[in-house]
Design an enzyme around this catalytic site. Sequence first.
Site, mmCIF file in Angstrom:
data_model
loop_
_atom_site.group_PDB
_atom_site.id
_atom_site.type_symbol
_atom_site.label_atom_id
_atom_site.label_comp_id
_atom_site.label_asym_id
_atom_site.label_seq_id
_atom_site.Cartn_x
_atom_site.Cartn_y
_atom_site.Cartn_z
ATOM 1 N N ARG A 1 0.834 -1.197 0.000
ATOM 2 C CA ARG A 1 0.000 0.000 0.000
ATOM 3 C C ARG A 1 0.872 1.252 0.000
ATOM 4 N NH1 ARG A 1 -3.603 -1.573 5.130
ATOM 5 N NH2 ARG A 1 -1.584 -2.494 5.691
ATOM 6 N N LYS B 1 1.545 1.899 7.237
ATOM 7 C CA LYS B 1 1.914 1.105 8.407
ATOM 8 C C LYS B 1 2.826 1.883 9.335
ATOM 9 C CE LYS B 1 0.756 -2.262 9.437
ATOM 10 N NZ LYS B 1 -0.465 -2.525 10.269
ATOM 11 N N TYR C 1 -1.015 4.485 10.610
ATOM 12 C CA TYR C 1 -1.366 3.524 11.647
ATOM 13 C C TYR C 1 -0.145 3.339 12.545
ATOM 14 C CZ TYR C 1 -5.541 2.108 9.026
ATOM 15 O OH TYR C 1 -6.757 2.090 8.389
ATOM 16 N N HIS D 1 -0.560 1.593 16.227
ATOM 17 C CA HIS D 1 -0.773 0.399 17.061
ATOM 18 C C HIS D 1 0.322 0.281 18.114
ATOM 19 C CE1 HIS D 1 -4.002 -0.886 14.395
ATOM 20 N NE2 HIS D 1 -3.197 -0.782 13.359
ATOM 21 N N GLU E 1 -5.775 4.817 13.786
ATOM 22 C CA GLU E 1 -6.684 3.891 14.459
ATOM 23 C C GLU E 1 -7.384 4.481 15.674
ATOM 24 O OE1 GLU E 1 -2.650 2.984 16.361
ATOM 25 O OE2 GLU E 1 -3.400 3.446 14.347
ATOM 26 N N SER F 1 -10.557 -2.393 8.385
ATOM 27 C CA SER F 1 -11.276 -3.428 9.116
ATOM 28 C C SER F 1 -12.240 -4.156 8.189
ATOM 29 C CB SER F 1 -12.040 -2.814 10.293
ATOM 30 O OG SER F 1 -11.149 -2.267 11.245
ATOM 31 N N LEU G 1 -11.753 -5.541 19.366
ATOM 32 C CA LEU G 1 -11.020 -4.271 19.378
ATOM 33 C C LEU G 1 -11.434 -3.428 20.572
ATOM 34 C CD1 LEU G 1 -9.178 -2.119 17.987
ATOM 35 C CD2 LEU G 1 -11.268 -1.244 16.928
ATOM 36 N N ILE H 1 -4.321 -9.010 15.832
ATOM 37 C CA ILE H 1 -2.890 -9.109 16.097
ATOM 38 C C ILE H 1 -2.198 -7.743 16.077
ATOM 39 C CG2 ILE H 1 -2.195 -9.521 13.693
ATOM 40 C CD1 ILE H 1 -0.803 -11.237 16.890
ATOM 41 N N ASP H 2 -2.729 -6.784 15.323
ATOM 42 C CA ASP H 2 -2.149 -5.436 15.332
ATOM 43 C C ASP H 2 -2.137 -4.838 16.731
ATOM 44 O OD1 ASP H 2 -1.251 -4.815 12.769
ATOM 45 O OD2 ASP H 2 -3.262 -4.371 12.056
ATOM 46 N N ASN I 1 -0.553 -7.217 8.729
ATOM 47 C CA ASN I 1 -1.005 -6.239 7.725
ATOM 48 C C ASN I 1 -1.778 -6.956 6.622
ATOM 49 O OD1 ASN I 1 1.462 -7.456 6.883
ATOM 50 N ND2 ASN I 1 1.848 -5.815 5.424
#
Length: 376
Positions: free
Chosen positions: A19, A79, A98, A100, A122, A138, A244, A273-274, A304
């Site tokens: 991406r 990411k 993102y 995380h 997020e 998502s 989440l 898992i993120d 990802n």
Amino acid sequence: MIGPMRIGVPKEIKVHEYRVGLTPSSVREAVAQGHEVLVEREAGRGIGAGDASYEKAGARIAADAAEVFARADLIVKVKEPQAAERKLLRRGQVLFTYLHLAPDPAQTRDLLASGAVCIAYETVTQAGGGLPLLAPMSEVAGRMAVQAGAKCLEKEQGGMGILLGGVAGVPPAKIVILGAGVVGTNAAQIAVGSGARVVAIDRSLDALRRIDAMLGARVVTVYSNRDNVEKHVRSADLVIGAVLLPGAAAPRLVTRELVSGMKPGAVIVDVAIDQGGCCETSRPTTHADPTYVVDGVVHYCVANMPGAVPRTSTYALNNATLPFVLTLASKGWRRALVDDPHLRNGLNVCAGRITCREVAQALGSAYVAAEDCLKD
């Protein structure tokens, strides 16, 4: 308005991440508003957007990531920055991507040390609730979870060797979805389409009612408590972790003991898992090496997942992020966050301080309210 800003778009370097932070169409919008956009060479290759398409949109092409980070005021990524990228961040620079951070103390330490202003997709919110910048990915991850699980159930992949929908005279697989939010709802839609038996588990009755209204009797909705989770996970062929807690580490709903009681060859796809994963046996994997086996159960924990379908994912993400990118560029981060409490909720790290309460709690660190940072 603070005048034109230089926006930087580096090429993503996480394993099998294709991406890109901005599409050519998004670049064109930013340039039309007077901003300069610097895109790293071949950053859009994974979505089929060559350097020429970015130049046509008005971007300048940078030779490498170092040039992008050195020259840009606002870095737009997808990411979380990898270790090599974090070294390039500087004090006062704005990072929009993102993050995380809750399960990632190493990244958090580096971002704090950089002095950068780090805004996480997020945790940006919207009126009426919801996470508008997390929702597009998502949706993708929820839909991909079913196809990933179907593949892992094949014998060659370590699974028990069953087809999700079964065939006439042979019963279908049982899919258990932990969480009925955006990921869970999208997973349920695809799971129903596969012909599988589907169970959605959540502690929010409103979320369960939404799935019930959407999919009716094709999904069995179950309230989340220990008994129900254990009962349905043990009998599942495929478990999709879709839990989440915004900004916080995911709750560990599936214990190691429960995994050991699952069917041999069953599959867990942990989309959470993120944020650390909702299974005690989960650990991050990559598209290059996506699975491992614990107690006979196949675990798919790619951090990802939407990166595997980068064209769909990038355009869906840009639809949501571009208005915020333009606001940050036009107003500057401080005024943008003062004016918009929902964007302000995205601020996770600011000039060496953690400004997301959930991240601070997860890491046992000090917390400073975003409002206090904006007063500096």
